[in-house]
Design a protein around this motif. Structure first.
Motif, mmCIF file in Angstrom:
data_model
loop_
_atom_site.group_PDB
_atom_site.id
_atom_site.type_symbol
_atom_site.label_atom_id
_atom_site.label_comp_id
_atom_site.label_asym_id
_atom_site.label_seq_id
_atom_site.Cartn_x
_atom_site.Cartn_y
_atom_site.Cartn_z
ATOM 1 N N GLN A 90 39.591 30.933 38.233
ATOM 2 C CA GLN A 90 38.826 32.174 38.362
ATOM 3 C C GLN A 90 39.800 33.411 37.689
ATOM 4 N N ALA A 91 41.067 33.319 38.364
ATOM 5 C CA ALA A 91 42.049 34.440 38.117
ATOM 6 C C ALA A 91 42.285 34.311 36.620
ATOM 7 N N ARG A 92 42.462 33.148 36.083
ATOM 8 C CA ARG A 92 42.953 33.350 34.776
ATOM 9 C C ARG A 92 41.879 33.749 33.790
ATOM 10 N N GLU A 93 40.612 33.482 34.296
ATOM 11 C CA GLU A 93 39.240 33.799 33.266
ATOM 12 C C GLU A 93 39.339 35.534 33.601
ATOM 13 N N LEU A 94 39.655 36.011 34.638
ATOM 14 C CA LEU A 94 39.565 37.396 34.769
ATOM 15 C C LEU A 94 40.748 38.124 33.913
ATOM 16 N N GLY A 95 41.905 37.581 34.139
ATOM 17 C CA GLY A 95 42.965 38.054 33.257
ATOM 18 C C GLY A 95 42.557 38.130 31.672
ATOM 19 N N MET A 96 42.113 36.945 31.298
ATOM 20 C CA MET A 96 41.720 36.544 29.946
ATOM 21 C C MET A 96 40.762 37.656 29.244
ATOM 22 N N GLY A 97 39.866 37.690 30.188
ATOM 23 C CA GLY A 97 38.786 38.597 29.914
ATOM 24 C C GLY A 97 39.003 40.025 29.583
ATOM 25 N N MET A 98 40.072 40.292 30.658
ATOM 26 C CA MET A 98 40.422 41.735 30.598
ATOM 27 C C MET A 98 41.266 41.957 29.380
ATOM 28 N N ALA A 99 42.189 41.080 29.063
ATOM 29 C CA ALA A 99 43.146 41.102 28.080
ATOM 30 C C ALA A 99 42.416 41.265 26.576
ATOM 31 N N ALA A 100 41.350 40.215 26.532
ATOM 32 C CA ALA A 100 40.368 40.265 25.386
ATOM 33 C C ALA A 100 39.657 41.665 25.149
ATOM 34 N N GLY A 101 39.177 41.912 26.270
ATOM 35 C CA GLY A 101 38.213 43.348 25.948
ATOM 36 C C GLY A 101 39.365 44.465 25.669
ATOM 37 N N THR A 113 38.307 55.169 42.605
ATOM 38 C CA THR A 113 37.421 56.237 42.802
ATOM 39 C C THR A 113 38.372 57.307 42.448
ATOM 40 N N GLY A 114 39.279 57.587 43.336
ATOM 41 C CA GLY A 114 40.077 58.651 43.083
ATOM 42 C C GLY A 114 41.062 58.744 41.701
ATOM 43 N N LEU A 115 41.092 57.924 41.436
ATOM 44 C CA LEU A 115 42.065 57.663 39.807
ATOM 45 C C LEU A 115 41.029 57.888 38.722
ATOM 46 N N ARG A 116 39.713 57.790 38.951
ATOM 47 C CA ARG A 116 38.651 57.778 38.090
ATOM 48 C C ARG A 116 38.856 56.635 36.994
ATOM 49 N N TRP A 117 39.223 55.630 37.524
ATOM 50 C CA TRP A 117 39.292 54.287 36.585
ATOM 51 C C TRP A 117 38.013 53.944 36.478
ATOM 52 N N GLN A 118 37.699 53.139 35.212
ATOM 53 C CA GLN A 118 36.361 52.314 35.387
ATOM 54 C C GLN A 118 36.390 50.762 35.390
ATOM 55 N N TRP A 119 35.489 50.305 36.558
ATOM 56 C CA TRP A 119 35.361 48.995 36.518
ATOM 57 C C TRP A 119 34.959 48.159 35.206
ATOM 58 N N VAL A 120 35.541 47.336 34.878
ATOM 59 C CA VAL A 120 34.993 46.405 33.513
ATOM 60 C C VAL A 120 34.021 45.334 34.211
ATOM 61 N N GLN A 121 33.943 44.809 35.447
ATOM 62 C CA GLN A 121 33.108 43.955 36.218
ATOM 63 C C GLN A 121 33.410 44.085 37.615
ATOM 64 N N GLU A 122 32.413 43.353 38.325
ATOM 65 C CA GLU A 122 32.437 43.520 39.866
ATOM 66 C C GLU A 122 33.862 42.974 40.137
ATOM 67 N N PRO A 123 34.263 43.273 41.537
ATOM 68 C CA PRO A 123 35.606 42.618 41.720
ATOM 69 C C PRO A 123 35.380 41.145 42.161
ATOM 70 N N LEU A 154 39.414 43.648 39.519
ATOM 71 C CA LEU A 154 40.096 43.491 40.739
ATOM 72 C C LEU A 154 39.803 41.923 41.286
ATOM 73 N N LEU A 155 41.070 41.170 41.668
ATOM 74 C CA LEU A 155 40.807 40.246 42.245
ATOM 75 C C LEU A 155 41.325 40.232 43.812
ATOM 76 N N ILE A 156 40.825 39.756 44.476
ATOM 77 C CA ILE A 156 40.919 39.928 46.095
ATOM 78 C C ILE A 156 41.025 38.522 46.614
ATOM 79 N N ARG A 157 41.928 37.907 47.107
ATOM 80 C CA ARG A 157 42.345 36.686 47.892
ATOM 81 C C ARG A 157 42.085 37.027 49.481
ATOM 82 N N ALA A 158 41.070 36.558 49.786
ATOM 83 C CA ALA A 158 40.606 36.911 51.384
ATOM 84 C C ALA A 158 40.338 35.560 51.994
#
Length: 73
Positions: free
Chosen positions: A56-67, A32-42, A12-16
């Motif tokens: 930061q967004a690119r890094e998150l996306g690339m890490g997710m894609a690589a994993g 939680t309701g969907l029972r999805w699993q976090w791969v890292q802290e938001p 998850l990426l939040i722009r606040a």
């Protein structure tokens, strides 16, 4: 159909503008309701816009894609 999606990895990426706490809580409730699993802290990008948010967004996306590609999650 939703039962087929349970246990999927997510990130998850939040722009606040201020703190993003309400958004994070709402999304975490859904995840939680969907029972999805976090791969890292938001990742929460707070405050005024900064160009480093893009990296930061690119890094998150690339890490997710690589994993996902490597079968890590």
């Amino acid at each position: 159909m939703l039962e087929l999606k349970q246990g999927l990895p997510c990130a998850l990426l939040i722009r606040a503008g201020s703190d993003g706490t309400g958004t994070r809580r709402a999304i975490e409730s859904i995840v939680t309701g969907l029972r999805w699993q976090w791969v890292q802290e938001p990742l929460i990008c707070r405050g005024a816009w900064q160009t480093e948010f893009v990296g930061q967004a690119r890094e998150l996306g690339m890490g997710m894609a690589a994993g996902l590609s490597a079968g890590i999650f």
